[in-house]
Scaffold this active site. Structure first.
Site, PDB file in Angstrom:
ATOM      1  N   SER A  15      -7.408 -13.928  10.186  1.00  0.00           N
ATOM      2  CA  SER A  15      -8.546 -12.997  10.209  1.00  0.00           C
ATOM      3  C   SER A  15      -9.847 -13.663   9.769  1.00  0.00           C
ATOM      4  O   SER A  15     -10.885 -13.522  10.432  1.00  0.00           O
ATOM      5  CB  SER A  15      -8.271 -11.814   9.278  1.00  0.00           C
ATOM      6  OG  SER A  15      -7.076 -11.180   9.655  1.00  0.00           O
ATOM      7  N   GLU A  35      -5.091 -23.880  14.787  1.00  0.00           N
ATOM      8  CA  GLU A  35      -4.061 -22.991  14.237  1.00  0.00           C
ATOM      9  C   GLU A  35      -2.700 -23.610  14.576  1.00  0.00           C
ATOM     10  O   GLU A  35      -2.425 -23.906  15.731  1.00  0.00           O
ATOM     11  CB  GLU A  35      -4.202 -21.580  14.859  1.00  0.00           C
ATOM     12  CG  GLU A  35      -3.021 -20.675  14.654  1.00  0.00           C
ATOM     13  CD  GLU A  35      -2.638 -20.448  13.182  1.00  0.00           C
ATOM     14  OE1 GLU A  35      -3.527 -20.142  12.372  1.00  0.00           O
ATOM     15  OE2 GLU A  35      -1.444 -20.603  12.867  1.00  0.00           O
ATOM     16  N   CYS A  48      -0.035  -6.910   8.446  1.00  0.00           N
ATOM     17  CA  CYS A  48      -0.551  -5.533   8.557  1.00  0.00           C
ATOM     18  C   CYS A  48      -0.215  -4.846   9.877  1.00  0.00           C
ATOM     19  O   CYS A  48       0.231  -3.693   9.894  1.00  0.00           O
ATOM     20  CB  CYS A  48      -2.068  -5.528   8.423  1.00  0.00           C
ATOM     21  SG  CYS A  48      -2.721  -6.709   7.253  1.00  0.00           S
ATOM     22  N   LYS A  51       3.574  -4.428  10.687  1.00  0.00           N
ATOM     23  CA  LYS A  51       4.061  -3.535   9.631  1.00  0.00           C
ATOM     24  C   LYS A  51       3.712  -2.085   9.944  1.00  0.00           C
ATOM     25  O   LYS A  51       4.545  -1.191   9.875  1.00  0.00           O
ATOM     26  CB  LYS A  51       3.459  -3.988   8.294  1.00  0.00           C
ATOM     27  CG  LYS A  51       3.828  -3.206   7.064  1.00  0.00           C
ATOM     28  CD  LYS A  51       2.996  -1.985   6.804  1.00  0.00           C
ATOM     29  CE  LYS A  51       1.509  -2.170   6.806  1.00  0.00           C
ATOM     30  NZ  LYS A  51       0.953  -2.850   5.654  1.00  0.00           N
ATOM     31  N   TYR A  99      -7.537 -12.722  19.986  1.00  0.00           N
ATOM     32  CA  TYR A  99      -8.112 -13.521  18.898  1.00  0.00           C
ATOM     33  C   TYR A  99      -8.545 -14.888  19.405  1.00  0.00           C
ATOM     34  O   TYR A  99      -9.628 -15.367  19.097  1.00  0.00           O
ATOM     35  CB  TYR A  99      -7.095 -13.671  17.746  1.00  0.00           C
ATOM     36  CG  TYR A  99      -7.260 -12.587  16.715  1.00  0.00           C
ATOM     37  CD1 TYR A  99      -6.952 -11.265  17.024  1.00  0.00           C
ATOM     38  CD2 TYR A  99      -7.744 -12.865  15.449  1.00  0.00           C
ATOM     39  CE1 TYR A  99      -7.121 -10.256  16.086  1.00  0.00           C
ATOM     40  CE2 TYR A  99      -7.914 -11.861  14.506  1.00  0.00           C
ATOM     41  CZ  TYR A  99      -7.605 -10.564  14.835  1.00  0.00           C
ATOM     42  OH  TYR A  99      -7.789  -9.572  13.900  1.00  0.00           O
ATOM     43  N   ALA A 115      -3.697 -29.020  11.466  1.00  0.00           N
ATOM     44  CA  ALA A 115      -4.862 -29.858  11.184  1.00  0.00           C
ATOM     45  C   ALA A 115      -4.858 -30.201   9.702  1.00  0.00           C
ATOM     46  O   ALA A 115      -4.587 -29.332   8.861  1.00  0.00           O
ATOM     47  CB  ALA A 115      -6.144 -29.121  11.559  1.00  0.00           C
ATOM     48  N   TYR A 180       2.959  -4.063  -2.838  1.00  0.00           N
ATOM     49  CA  TYR A 180       2.693  -3.475  -1.522  1.00  0.00           C
ATOM     50  C   TYR A 180       3.864  -3.719  -0.549  1.00  0.00           C
ATOM     51  O   TYR A 180       4.347  -2.804   0.094  1.00  0.00           O
ATOM     52  CB  TYR A 180       1.491  -4.169  -0.875  1.00  0.00           C
ATOM     53  CG  TYR A 180       0.122  -3.836  -1.354  1.00  0.00           C
ATOM     54  CD1 TYR A 180      -0.678  -2.957  -0.643  1.00  0.00           C
ATOM     55  CD2 TYR A 180      -0.417  -4.451  -2.469  1.00  0.00           C
ATOM     56  CE1 TYR A 180      -1.979  -2.700  -1.032  1.00  0.00           C
ATOM     57  CE2 TYR A 180      -1.721  -4.196  -2.865  1.00  0.00           C
ATOM     58  CZ  TYR A 180      -2.499  -3.320  -2.148  1.00  0.00           C
ATOM     59  OH  TYR A 180      -3.789  -3.061  -2.535  1.00  0.00           O
ATOM     60  N   ARG A 201      10.998  -5.462 -11.578  1.00  0.00           N
ATOM     61  CA  ARG A 201      11.114  -5.897 -12.971  1.00  0.00           C
ATOM     62  C   ARG A 201      10.407  -4.985 -13.975  1.00  0.00           C
ATOM     63  O   ARG A 201      10.767  -4.950 -15.153  1.00  0.00           O
ATOM     64  CB  ARG A 201      10.577  -7.312 -13.121  1.00  0.00           C
ATOM     65  CG  ARG A 201       9.073  -7.452 -12.888  1.00  0.00           C
ATOM     66  CD  ARG A 201       8.634  -8.885 -13.114  1.00  0.00           C
ATOM     67  NE  ARG A 201       7.244  -9.108 -12.741  1.00  0.00           N
ATOM     68  CZ  ARG A 201       6.661 -10.291 -12.760  1.00  0.00           C
ATOM     69  NH1 ARG A 201       7.341 -11.361 -13.106  1.00  0.00           N
ATOM     70  NH2 ARG A 201       5.398 -10.424 -12.407  1.00  0.00           N
ATOM     71  N   HIS A 439     -12.321  23.716   6.053  1.00  0.00           N
ATOM     72  CA  HIS A 439     -11.095  24.493   5.926  1.00  0.00           C
ATOM     73  C   HIS A 439     -10.429  24.700   7.281  1.00  0.00           C
ATOM     74  O   HIS A 439     -11.134  24.904   8.264  1.00  0.00           O
ATOM     75  CB  HIS A 439     -11.454  25.852   5.306  1.00  0.00           C
ATOM     76  CG  HIS A 439     -10.266  26.672   4.982  1.00  0.00           C
ATOM     77  ND1 HIS A 439      -9.396  26.336   3.968  1.00  0.00           N
ATOM     78  CD2 HIS A 439      -9.788  27.801   5.555  1.00  0.00           C
ATOM     79  CE1 HIS A 439      -8.434  27.247   3.927  1.00  0.00           C
ATOM     80  NE2 HIS A 439      -8.645  28.139   4.865  1.00  0.00           N
TER      81      HIS A 439
HETATM   82  P1  NDP Z   1       2.145  -7.963  -4.844  1.00  0.00           P
HETATM   83  O1  NDP Z   1       1.364  -8.831  -5.736  1.00  0.00           O
HETATM   84  O2  NDP Z   1       1.590  -6.653  -4.398  1.00  0.00           O
HETATM   85  O3  NDP Z   1       3.556  -7.671  -5.486  1.00  0.00           O
HETATM   86  C1  NDP Z   1       4.379  -8.681  -5.961  1.00  0.00           C
HETATM   87  C2  NDP Z   1       5.502  -8.003  -6.716  1.00  0.00           C
HETATM   88  O4  NDP Z   1       6.440  -8.983  -7.143  1.00  0.00           O
HETATM   89  C3  NDP Z   1       5.008  -7.283  -7.950  1.00  0.00           C
HETATM   90  O5  NDP Z   1       5.719  -6.076  -8.062  1.00  0.00           O
HETATM   91  C4  NDP Z   1       5.374  -8.251  -9.061  1.00  0.00           C
HETATM   92  O6  NDP Z   1       5.637  -7.613 -10.268  1.00  0.00           O
HETATM   93  C5  NDP Z   1       6.657  -8.837  -8.522  1.00  0.00           C
HETATM   94  N1  NDP Z   1       6.957 -10.166  -9.036  1.00  0.00           N
HETATM   95  C6  NDP Z   1       6.156 -11.251  -8.990  1.00  0.00           C
HETATM   96  N2  NDP Z   1       6.787 -12.302  -9.543  1.00  0.00           N
HETATM   97  C7  NDP Z   1       8.005 -11.876  -9.932  1.00  0.00           C
HETATM   98  C8  NDP Z   1       9.104 -12.485 -10.565  1.00  0.00           C
HETATM   99  N3  NDP Z   1       9.073 -13.774 -10.922  1.00  0.00           N
HETATM  100  N4  NDP Z   1      10.206 -11.746 -10.812  1.00  0.00           N
HETATM  101  C9  NDP Z   1      10.241 -10.445 -10.479  1.00  0.00           C
HETATM  102  N5  NDP Z   1       9.224  -9.806  -9.865  1.00  0.00           N
HETATM  103  C10 NDP Z   1       8.119 -10.509  -9.611  1.00  0.00           C
HETATM  104  O7  NDP Z   1       2.508  -8.902  -3.623  1.00  0.00           O
HETATM  105  P2  NDP Z   1       3.161  -8.611  -2.213  1.00  0.00           P
HETATM  106  O8  NDP Z   1       3.964  -9.833  -1.933  1.00  0.00           O
HETATM  107  O9  NDP Z   1       3.821  -7.280  -2.167  1.00  0.00           O
HETATM  108  O10 NDP Z   1       1.905  -8.564  -1.278  1.00  0.00           O
HETATM  109  C11 NDP Z   1       0.994  -9.683  -1.242  1.00  0.00           C
HETATM  110  C12 NDP Z   1      -0.408  -9.202  -1.019  1.00  0.00           C
HETATM  111  O11 NDP Z   1      -0.561  -8.794   0.314  1.00  0.00           O
HETATM  112  C13 NDP Z   1      -0.788  -8.009  -1.858  1.00  0.00           C
HETATM  113  O12 NDP Z   1      -1.361  -8.423  -3.059  1.00  0.00           O
HETATM  114  C14 NDP Z   1      -1.758  -7.261  -1.004  1.00  0.00           C
HETATM  115  O13 NDP Z   1      -3.058  -7.631  -1.389  1.00  0.00           O
HETATM  116  C15 NDP Z   1      -1.451  -7.729   0.402  1.00  0.00           C
HETATM  117  N6  NDP Z   1      -0.840  -6.632   1.160  1.00  0.00           N
HETATM  118  C16 NDP Z   1      -1.582  -5.534   1.438  1.00  0.00           C
HETATM  119  C17 NDP Z   1      -1.039  -4.492   2.129  1.00  0.00           C
HETATM  120  C18 NDP Z   1      -1.877  -3.302   2.428  1.00  0.00           C
HETATM  121  O14 NDP Z   1      -3.097  -3.385   2.304  1.00  0.00           O
HETATM  122  N7  NDP Z   1      -1.291  -2.151   2.735  1.00  0.00           N
HETATM  123  C19 NDP Z   1       0.331  -4.514   2.622  1.00  0.00           C
HETATM  124  C20 NDP Z   1       1.041  -5.705   2.249  1.00  0.00           C
HETATM  125  C21 NDP Z   1       0.465  -6.713   1.546  1.00  0.00           C
HETATM  126  P3  NDP Z   1       4.457  -7.158 -11.302  1.00  0.00           P
HETATM  127  O15 NDP Z   1       3.759  -6.019 -10.637  1.00  0.00           O
HETATM  128  O16 NDP Z   1       5.215  -6.757 -12.506  1.00  0.00           O
HETATM  129  O17 NDP Z   1       3.603  -8.356 -11.494  1.00  0.00           O
END
Ligand code: NDP
Length: 463
Positions: A15, A35, A48, A51, A99, A115, A180, A201, A439
């Site tokens: 993007s 790319e 996105c 999904k 794209y 690259a 997410y 966790r 409404h």
């Molecule tokens: P997130 O950062 O949202 O979530 C990662 C999760 O993994 C958290 O719950 C975190 O826990 C947990 N975690 C991280 N490390 C460990 C570990 N060592 N052991 C156990 N649990 C762990 O990342 P995602 O991978 O879900 O998504 C990546 C990014 O992509 C997001 O930050 C978001 O910005 C983007 N995204 C956006 C979407 C949307 O706009 N709808 C959809 C999908 C992705 P804790 O919370 O406790 O740190």
């Protein structure tokens, strides 16, 4: 000195990279973009867009069930996973083409090649075995799911990348994470009829969101039948003789499933790019360190999007790309604005949010007024569905400014986009109150909550 081949060379066709390449080429500059996988990047190819298509697919069973209350008899529905995957792939291929051709139509050169940097002005196109030079280089290579190598059996697990191309829909899945991706995929798989376990966790899923919304979504997901195991992690994954996987949990429990998916955050794609050799500073997690204008520690090398690990969202990468073009090619230095970003979690029900959560607002403001409504949306009444909608407005009591709005319910993402304008504009609760209700909608509650549901003073709820 000889003129370099390009004014701008972009590494990464997602993007952010595509936007920067297309707009800069449109300014009449000489632009190349490489790319290594597929143009469109994570958002279009394995994020996105696919999904959201899967989310739509997974919502149909509820639509079929709800139809009965409205007088419809729907014959027993069946679902075919390969059809969904193939149709999704066709749509993704169409977007991928748009794209790439978008850049070409603007006059840029596109390369399907990995690259890497040879030095601060030279890029090696590996597929072509040749080097090109550029005045400015933009790193927009994104990130990828963390493989979580510390977990015994991690090689048996999938990530969101593979989830889009599974040959078979699993009968049961365990998903690690509470962010997410984990939450969205838990809802997708459950909606498609898969026995779904979410293992997180922390005490409550979606740690970055308002607590009210987190709790209400958790309850709604469990009511649908998704098993949420909080305060637990995986200790190891094993494959049994029957091919199924056993996930061992930290509390001693086990889950026997067909797939284990890891959604434990993402890591920047910077290994082997030649960045360190070119003098580009990287953060400990591999992200490119940039200043407020997206410039790296080398003054002609820039970076935007997920590889900088600022805010990992598509519109943010695009915005950073536009600011980069303004700064470098329009002589208009512009810092990306990361404040007040609307965001949605495409769970079921959906979350849409903008601005501060109640807890975050309480850390920054002495006095808050909280307006909160929870009700059954009209559509659910005849459907006989008791799922409720939650609307919450966080207001700074001193200035009446709306600091955050949080929605859980149908079309919450669409609402958050529009509410984002109001919150970004700094509107007050009085502006909301002066707005005529529309409404019958669910959103009318946003402008008809005249009295605070409770107040928060110095972090304590007082009434
Ligand atoms: P997130 O950062 O949202 O979530 C990662 C999760 O993994 C958290 O719950 C975190 O826990 C947990 N975690 C991280 N490390 C460990 C570990 N060592 N052991 C156990 N649990 C762990 O990342 P995602 O991978 O879900 O998504 C990546 C990014 O992509 C997001 O930050 C978001 O910005 C983007 N995204 C956006 C979407 C949307 O706009 N709808 C959809 C999908 C992705 P804790 O919370 O406790 O740190």
């Amino acid at each position: 000195m000889a003129r370099r081949d390009y004014d701008l060379f972009v590494i990464g066709g997602g993007s952010g990279g595509v936007r920067a390449a297309r707009v800069t080429a449109g300014l009449g500059k000489r632009v190349g973009i490489a790319e290594e996988y597929r143009f469109g990047g994570t958002c279009v190819i394995r994020g996105c867009v696919p999904k959201k298509l899967f989310v739509y697919a997974s919502q149909f069973p509820e639509h079929f069930a709800d139809a009965a209350g409205y007088g419809w008899t729907v014959p027993e529905a069946t679902f075919d996973w390969p059809t969904l995957v193939a149709n999704k792939d066709r749509e993704i291929a169409r977007l991928e083409g748009l794209y790439q051709t978008g850049v070409e139509r603007s006059g840029g050169d596109t390369f399907r090649s990995r690259a890497t940097l040879v030095d601060r002005h030279t890029v090696l196109l590996e597929a072509e075995g040749r080097e090109v030079t550029a005045d400015h280089i933009l790193i927009a290579v994104g990130n990828r799911p963390s493989p979580h190598e510390a977990l015994p059996g991690h090689e048996l697990c999938i990530t969101s990348n593979e989830a889009f191309h599974l040959e078979r829909l699993p009968k049961a899945i365990a998903i690690a994470g509470g962010g997410y991706i984990a939450v969205e995929f838990a809802n997708i798989f459950h909606g498609l009829g898969v026995e779904t376990h979410l293992v997180y966790r922390g005490k409550e899923i979606l740690s970055r969101f308002d607590m009210d919304v987190r709790r209400a979504l958790h309850a709604a997901m469990e009511k649908k039948g998704i098993a949420i195991h909080c305060e637990r992690i995986f200790h190891g994954i094993e494959r049994g003789a029957d091919g199924r996987l056993t996930a061992h949990l930290s509390d001693g429990g086990t889950l026997v499933v067909d797939e284990v998916m890891l959604a434990l955050g993402r890591i920047p794609n910077t290994e082997g790019l030649g960045l360190e050799a070119a003098g580009v500073e990287l953060a400990p997690n591999g992200a490119v360190v940039v200043d407020d204008y997206s410039r790296s520690s080398v003054d002609n090398i820039w970076a935007v999007g997920d590889v900088t690990d600022r805010v990992q969202l598509t519109p943010v990468a695009i915005h950073e790309a536009m600011c980069f073009v303004d700064t470098v090619f329009r002589s208009k230095p512009t810092k990306p604005d990361h404040d007040c970003i609307p965001t949605a979690v495409f769970s079921q029900p959906e979350i849409g949010t903008v601005g501060l959560s109640e807890d975050e607002a309480a850390r920054r403001h002495e006095a808050l007024d909280i307006y909160r409504a929870e009700f059954r949306p009209m559509r659910n009444t005849l459907a006989g569905r008791d799922e409720r909608m939650l609307l919450k407005i966080v207001v700074d009591a001193a200035t009446r400014r709306v600091l955050g709005v949080h929605v859980l319910g149908p079309d919450a993402g669409e609402l958050a986009q529009v509410l984002g304008i109001a919150v970004k504009a700094g509107l007050t609760k009085d502006d909301f109150d002066r707005t005529m209700a529309l409404h019958p909608t669910a959103a009318e509650e946003l402008v008809t909550m005249y009295q605070p549901s409770y107040r928060v003073r110095r972090g304590e709820r007082v009434s």
